[in-house]
Design an enzyme around this catalytic site. Structure first.
Site: not given
Length: 319
Positions: A11, A72, A103, A125, A127, A129, A171
């Site tokens: 992303g 992807r 990741d 990212t 996120d 994360d 998510r």
């Protein structure tokens, strides 16, 4: 090392362009040629690779998205796909690779390292994360986008005396929801990393309404569940007019914040330094405002956690 490659994968996040720019300029400063791989690992396999010059990264530091595009690539998960990608790199004399992404991108870099090809991961990212770094590239910009939306939604929520459920990205990680909820003064924040009591949330909304509160804001990370379903339940059980806003991909776009531009510049340049020192299989980060690097395998095996003290603070301030 005289030639390195750079790609963006997974992303997109605001600041990726700033990171690419830093990689290119840092490498050229050290008389190292840089090749851009387009469309992430898919471009590695298809051979969509071209040399980048100083002019190639001009006028991009302030732009969202990624100049190198991203995609992807299921084929890269196969040994054959990875070997094809490495062959394309070696054909051009590329000796190391900077991978900018989350990741999943790190997993690809790890696999390349296992094939004997040096890679350094840069956390990109929204996120936030990725373990081993306080912040990832794009998180601050996404956070500010969400805050801007919360502030605007609050205006209309107040005017109509409504409760609003705002669903944000995340998510598996609740950093956007937690930070935005705390900064936006949300009444409740729901994140994947913490259990929640829906009955308590309903009771809190009712107490607020009884003491004259004109509106309420609830932030839900997408990984917890559908914001629409939460909105329906809240309206049914409180009799308070409730609306839902799903922010979606707007969180990924936009000109990167100053913080993200600086972070991306520092991390991108540091990744080049590591490659030139012969350090592959690493990933870079920022901790306590200091540049750090870690073994990429260790980072992939480490579980991301949110700051529990911040989550507790959000509960204490939303009474």
């Amino acid at each position: 090392m005289k030639r390195i490659g750079v790609l963006t994968s997974g992303g997109d996040s605001p600041g990726m362009n700033a990171a690419v720019r830093a990689v290119v300029r840092k490498a050229i400063y050290h008389d190292v040629e840089v090749y851009g791989i387009y469309n992430g690992y898919a471009g590695l396999i298809s051979g969509k690779i071209e040399k980048l010059e100083l002019g190639s990264v001009g006028d991009i530091i302030h732009r969202g998205g990624t100049k190198l595009y991203t995609a992807r690539c299921p084929e890269f998960k196969t040994v054959e796909g990875r070997e094809k990608g490495i062959a394309n790199l070696k054909k051009l004399g590329i000796e190391g690779l900077v991978v900018i992404g989350g990741d999943g991108s790190y997993m690809g870099a790890k696999k390349l390292t296992e094939h004997g090809f040096p890679c350094v991961g840069v956390p990109g990212t929204i996120d936030n994360d990725i373990p081993g770094t306080d912040f990832t590239i794009g998180f601050d910009t996404a956070l500010n986008t969400v805050i801007d939306a919360i502030d605007k939604i609050r205006d209309t929520a107040t005017s109509h005396e409504r409760t609003y459920v705002i669903e944000v990205m995340g998510r598996h990680a609740g950093d956007i929801a937690l930070w935005a909820g705390l900064a936006g003064g949300a009444e409740s924040i729901l994140i994947p990393e913490a259990d929640y009591d829906m009955h308590e949330i309903i009771a809190r909304l009712k107490r607020g309404h009884e003491r004259g509160k004109k509106h309420s804001i609830i932030i839900v990370a997408e990984g917890v569940g559908s914001g629409v379903e939460f909105g329906k339940r809240i309206e049914e059980e409180t009799n308070l007019e409730t609306r839902v806003s799903v922010l979606g991909h707007i969180q990924r776009g936009g000109s990167p914040s100053a913080a993200d531009r600086v972070l991306a510049s520092r991390l991108g340049a540091y990744a080049v330094e590591l490659l030139l020192e012969g350090k592959g299989g690493r990933c870079v980060g920022i901790q306590n405002n200091k540049l750090v690097d870690h073994d990429i395998i260790e980072i992939l095996e480490t579980k991301h956690t949110v700051e529990q003290n911040m989550y507790q603070l959000s509960k204490e301030l939303s009474i």
